[in-house]
Scaffold this motif. Structure first.
Motif, PDB file in Angstrom:
ATOM      1  N   VAL A  44       0.843  -1.197   0.000  1.00 28.53           N
ATOM      2  CA  VAL A  44       0.000   0.000   0.000  1.00 28.53           C
ATOM      3  C   VAL A  44       0.875   1.243   0.000  1.00 28.53           C
ATOM      4  N   VAL A  45       0.433   2.281  -0.704  1.00 31.26           N
ATOM      5  CA  VAL A  45       1.135   3.553  -0.753  1.00 31.26           C
ATOM      6  C   VAL A  45       0.103   4.659  -0.845  1.00 31.26           C
ATOM      7  N   LEU A  46       0.407   5.824  -0.291  1.00 32.33           N
ATOM      8  CA  LEU A  46      -0.436   7.000  -0.463  1.00 32.33           C
ATOM      9  C   LEU A  46       0.133   7.823  -1.609  1.00 32.33           C
ATOM     10  N   ALA A  47      -0.669   8.097  -2.608  1.00 32.19           N
ATOM     11  CA  ALA A  47      -0.203   8.819  -3.784  1.00 32.19           C
ATOM     12  C   ALA A  47       0.018  10.289  -3.471  1.00 32.19           C
ATOM     13  N   GLU A  48       0.964  10.872  -4.179  1.00 32.81           N
ATOM     14  CA  GLU A  48       1.209  12.301  -4.171  1.00 32.81           C
ATOM     15  C   GLU A  48       1.058  12.808  -5.598  1.00 32.81           C
ATOM     16  N   ASP A  49       0.815  14.096  -5.758  1.00 33.82           N
ATOM     17  CA  ASP A  49       0.735  14.660  -7.096  1.00 33.82           C
ATOM     18  C   ASP A  49       2.009  14.346  -7.875  1.00 33.82           C
ATOM     19  N   ASN A  50       1.812  13.993  -9.130  1.00 32.67           N
ATOM     20  CA  ASN A  50       2.913  13.736 -10.080  1.00 32.67           C
ATOM     21  C   ASN A  50       3.743  12.517  -9.716  1.00 32.67           C
TER      22      ASN A  50
END
Length: 335
Positions: free
Chosen positions: A325-331
């Motif tokens: 699992v990962v939390l997305a960041e912009d770009n």
């Protein structure tokens, strides 16, 4: 101090420190993430997932509104167009993530931006629809834009075109922008789950979710089948109110889901807490859902922390779920 020394010092101030200038030039415009490593397959994937915006209705620095692009070969499929997300395309002029596209002037264009899918019509998911329709016509779109979404999508598109008619007419009268096809829009509304789009690269199906007081006929997630991945994009939803959601996500290699902090939500006033739980999904609920779906990768977006640190939310989600699992960041670019 003589005049020559004064001029030298002034010029250095105007130019700035060489070290600072170099660090700015070297700063990455986007972050590439290895899908094969995250999913534990070691494979190279032809499908790319680009987060043009990962924000929520809460304004945050360095976070545009929701927008996810899925790139397969030379085709781009965009899901939602939240505030500021379309401007992030300026980071991808190198042609390594999105198709290389040159304007007649030689500048990078974005004529490939012609397919948009809306999950629902909350403002943080649609405020850049005008940019999608208008700016990418100017930046090279040669054929019609195709916009898919729930009831209300056609009115939204019509409002953008009618509200900007004077500017569109001005551009059409210009020798540089006599491409009428690029400003036409094919809008396709749907009010039931099922297949909404297919071409040689993807099949896109919509599934209903419950999001607050929206009519479920107007709130959707998408299942995107590419040649090498099945990707589920949930949109905004309440897990506890959405029936049979695990069945809708079954077979997904990647689930892209919103997530909300349970710790932060508990601190909200009662009325707001109830509203949030009717509209969104906590990390505890998401972990329980993913334990049933078992995707190769869970990507969190539209993160509502309500004051909690993102790192604490992620740690708790990882501990509860146990999968990748990962939390997305912009770009962030997953490829």
């Amino acid at each position: 101090m003589n005049n020559k020394l004064i001029l030298l010092l002034l010029s250095l101030c105007c130019l700035g420190s060489p070290g600072i200038a170099a660090s700015r030039d070297e700063a990455p415009l986007y972050r590439s993430v290895d899908l094969g490593r995250l999913m534990g397959t070691g494979r190279d994937y032809q499908t790319r997932i680009v987060f043009l915006g990962t924000g929520s209705p809460i304004l945050e620095p360095n976070k545009a509104g929701q927008s996810i692009a899925i790139v397969v070969k030379d085709q781009v499929y965009v899901f939602d167009a939240g505030h500021g997300s379309m401007n992030n395309l300026s980071r991808y002029a190198d042609g390594k993530v999105f198709p290389a596209w040159k304007m007649p002037t030689g500048y990078p264009g974005a004529g490939y931006m012609d397919k948009l899918f809306l999950t629902h019509l909350d403002s943080d998911h649609v405020l850049d629809v005008p940019a999608f329709l208008l700016r990418f016509w100017i930046y090279g779109r040669q054929g019609p834009a195709r916009v898919h979404g729930p009831p209300g999508t056609e009115a939204l598109v019509r409002g953008v075109l009618e509200g900007n008619k004077a500017w569109i007419d001005y551009r059409l009268a210009s020798a540089r922008t006599r491409n009428k096809a690029g400003i036409t829009v094919e809008t396709r509304e749907f009010s039931a789950p099922g297949l909404v789009f297919a071409d040689e690269n993807v099949r896109v199906s919509a599934f209903q979710v419950v999001h607050g007081s929206w009519d479920p006929d107007r709130t959707y997630g998408y299942r995107v089948e590419t040649p090498d991945l099945v990707i589920a994009i949930t949109g905004d939803y309440s897990y506890r109110l959405t029936p049979a959601l695990e069945e809708k996500l079954a077979g997904s290699d990647i689930v892209i889901s919103e997530v909300m902090s349970s710790a932060g939500t508990e601190k909200l006033p009662g009325e707001w807490r109830d509203y949030m739980l009717d509209a969104h999904t906590t990390e505890t609920q998401l972990a329980a859902l993913m334990a049933k779906v078992k995707p190769g990768l869970l990507i969190g977006t539209h993160v509502l922390t309500h004051g909690e640190a993102r790192s604490d939310l992620l740690s708790r989600l990882q501990a509860l779920y146990g999968g990748s699992v990962v939390l997305a960041e912009d770009n962030m670019v997953f490829q």
